[in-house]
Motif scaffolding. Structure first.
Motif, PDB file in Angstrom:
ATOM      1  N   GLN A  14      73.086  54.027  40.179  1.00  0.00           N
ATOM      2  CA  GLN A  14      73.707  54.401  41.452  1.00  0.00           C
ATOM      3  C   GLN A  14      73.546  55.898  41.716  1.00  0.00           C
ATOM      4  O   GLN A  14      73.031  56.647  40.875  1.00  0.00           O
ATOM      5  CB  GLN A  14      75.177  53.961  41.491  1.00  0.00           C
ATOM      6  N   ASP A 182      83.628  57.451  44.539  1.00  0.00           N
ATOM      7  CA  ASP A 182      83.420  56.203  45.258  1.00  0.00           C
ATOM      8  C   ASP A 182      83.670  56.439  46.753  1.00  0.00           C
ATOM      9  O   ASP A 182      84.671  57.042  47.137  1.00  0.00           O
ATOM     10  CB  ASP A 182      84.382  55.148  44.704  1.00  0.00           C
ATOM     11  N   ALA A 184      84.443  54.325  49.087  1.00  0.00           N
ATOM     12  CA  ALA A 184      85.573  53.571  49.613  1.00  0.00           C
ATOM     13  C   ALA A 184      86.900  53.999  49.000  1.00  0.00           C
ATOM     14  O   ALA A 184      87.960  53.801  49.602  1.00  0.00           O
ATOM     15  CB  ALA A 184      85.357  52.075  49.370  1.00  0.00           C
ATOM     16  N   ALA A 198      81.424  48.204  47.544  1.00  0.00           N
ATOM     17  CA  ALA A 198      81.401  48.718  48.915  1.00  0.00           C
ATOM     18  C   ALA A 198      81.269  50.233  48.962  1.00  0.00           C
ATOM     19  O   ALA A 198      80.695  50.788  49.905  1.00  0.00           O
ATOM     20  CB  ALA A 198      82.668  48.280  49.653  1.00  0.00           C
ATOM     21  N   GLY A 199      81.798  50.907  47.954  1.00  0.00           N
ATOM     22  CA  GLY A 199      81.749  52.363  47.956  1.00  0.00           C
ATOM     23  C   GLY A 199      80.707  52.945  47.033  1.00  0.00           C
ATOM     24  O   GLY A 199      80.685  54.152  46.796  1.00  0.00           O
ATOM     25  N   THR A 200      79.823  52.086  46.502  1.00  0.00           N
ATOM     26  CA  THR A 200      78.792  52.541  45.574  1.00  0.00           C
ATOM     27  C   THR A 200      77.425  52.441  46.222  1.00  0.00           C
ATOM     28  O   THR A 200      77.035  51.370  46.690  1.00  0.00           O
ATOM     29  CB  THR A 200      78.790  51.690  44.289  1.00  0.00           C
ATOM     30  N   VAL A 201      76.692  53.551  46.266  1.00  0.00           N
ATOM     31  CA  VAL A 201      75.325  53.550  46.764  1.00  0.00           C
ATOM     32  C   VAL A 201      74.400  53.399  45.570  1.00  0.00           C
ATOM     33  O   VAL A 201      74.378  54.254  44.683  1.00  0.00           O
ATOM     34  CB  VAL A 201      74.996  54.847  47.524  1.00  0.00           C
ATOM     35  N   ASP A 205      69.142  50.542  46.904  1.00  0.00           N
ATOM     36  CA  ASP A 205      69.653  50.025  48.175  1.00  0.00           C
ATOM     37  C   ASP A 205      68.680  50.322  49.309  1.00  0.00           C
ATOM     38  O   ASP A 205      68.056  51.388  49.351  1.00  0.00           O
ATOM     39  CB  ASP A 205      71.007  50.662  48.519  1.00  0.00           C
ATOM     40  N   ARG A 212      75.201  52.022  56.294  1.00  0.00           N
ATOM     41  CA  ARG A 212      76.461  51.302  56.523  1.00  0.00           C
ATOM     42  C   ARG A 212      77.532  51.746  55.537  1.00  0.00           C
ATOM     43  O   ARG A 212      78.696  51.951  55.916  1.00  0.00           O
ATOM     44  CB  ARG A 212      76.238  49.785  56.404  1.00  0.00           C
ATOM     45  N   LYS A 213      77.168  51.900  54.270  1.00  0.00           N
ATOM     46  CA  LYS A 213      78.157  52.305  53.273  1.00  0.00           C
ATOM     47  C   LYS A 213      78.690  53.701  53.561  1.00  0.00           C
ATOM     48  O   LYS A 213      79.898  53.957  53.424  1.00  0.00           O
ATOM     49  CB  LYS A 213      77.535  52.254  51.875  1.00  0.00           C
ATOM     50  N   ARG A 216      81.074  53.810  56.519  1.00  0.00           N
ATOM     51  CA  ARG A 216      82.377  53.216  56.228  1.00  0.00           C
ATOM     52  C   ARG A 216      83.167  54.026  55.199  1.00  0.00           C
ATOM     53  O   ARG A 216      84.254  53.615  54.792  1.00  0.00           O
ATOM     54  CB  ARG A 216      82.186  51.790  55.709  1.00  0.00           C
TER      55      ARG A 216
END
Length: 321
Positions: A14, A182, A184, A198-201, A205, A212-213, A216
């Protein structure tokens, strides 16, 4: 001087791994440094064997795609026999009290109905990783410094009891880098093993998913862009990411924005640009299994060659070789 670093394929690589470790390995590594995928460490908790193998290959591909020299990388399990032998010798050098007071063991075992013995003994395996390769320095974060100290204690004890075999390593703190949280939940660090991604790139990816991540990402209702980690952790995290990608400082970046929307757009663009060449090259490597297998074999041969004399000496002076 040899430095030794590792990354565990508990999940996919990540952004925090990239900005905080692997990118630096590629940029600052010396010809004698070694970097490995610690797949044996991923077995200390419940895991899927098929997924572990796939994640190990993916992690190796990411290391190569980041720019680390092929001759500097290997997969830990390629030395499973050597490590198994040395780990047993070191387990017979280590006390139960030393192993059981490791902070990470206490944290990860807390509340678990089933705790694998490997979770208790894996710091000894980590010591074997370090001592087998004769590492002088081990760059680690605060969460692993205690394990390196155990490796130092075991090396000194073995050398004193049986004879000088092992280099006594030292933990080194890497140059201050980005502390990626994170997206999120900025109260926790970005982690490849967080159950909620959801909060990890992730490094691989797709660009639209990264955008999008980031869009958000949690901010706040203060409506001001400042680098103030205690008061505005979400906004500060975005500034950390942007600064790390651009090679600037979070406070300097904060001066360029007055609203969260443009900040998020800039962060998304910077992250996509930073990861694009790594993602492209890693996928090329993964589509050529023969190339990846060749790198794995060459890395295993080099690591085994480096370890052979040291392991033989350790076994001999311990009375079993």
């Amino acid at each position: 001087m040899t430095r030794l670093s590792a990354i565990t394929p508990s999940d996919r690589a990540q952004l925090g791994n990239h900005l905080g470790a692997t990118r630096r390995w590629a940029r600052e590594g010396s010809p004698d440094d070694l970097y490995f995928v610690s797949d044996l460490h991923a077995m200390t908790v419940a895991y899927n064997p098929v997924r572990l193998r796939a994640r190990t290959n993916e992690m190796l591909a990411v290391l190569l795609a980041t720019g680390i020299a092929p001759e500097a990388v290997f997969v830990q399990s390629a030395l499973v026999r050597e490590l198994g032998a040395l780990t047993w010798v070191l387990e017979c050098t280590c006390s139960f009290g030393e192993a059981s007071r490791m902070t990470q063991f206490k944290q990860k075992a807390d509340g678990q109905s089933v705790v694998r013995l490997g979770l208790l003994t894996y710091p000894v395996l980590m010591a074997a990783d370090i001592l087998l390769q004769g590492a002088d320095e081990v760059p680690v974060g605060d969460d692993q410094a205690q394990h390196v100290e155990l490796a130092r204690d075991l090396a000194r004890r073995f050398n004193t009891t049986h004879g000088e075999v092992f280099t006594v390593p030292r933990a080194v703190t890497p140059a201050t880098g980005a502390r990626i949280r994170d997206l999120a939940d900025p109260t926790r660090k970005m982690s490849k093993s967080n159950p909620d991604a959801a909060g990890t790139v992730f490094v691989l990816d797709e660009p639209d998913l990264i955008v999008r991540k980031v869009r958000r990402a949690q901010t706040d209702n203060l409506a001001r862009v400042r680098y103030a980690p205690d008061e505005q952790p979400g906004v500060s995290n975005l500034l950390e990411v942007l600064a790390a990608c651009r090679g600037t400082s979070p406070r300097a970046e904060a001066e360029s924005f007055t609203a969260y929307g443009p900040l998020k757009d800039a962060v998304a663009e910077a992250v996509v640009e930073e990861l694009a060449p790594v993602r492209t090259r890693a996928r090329e490597i993964l589509t050529d299994p023969a190339e990846l297998d060749a790198v794995r074999k060459a890395g295993a041969d080099r690591a085994a060659e480096r370890a052979a004399h040291r392991l033989a000496s350790a076994l001999r002076v311990a009375g079993i070789g």
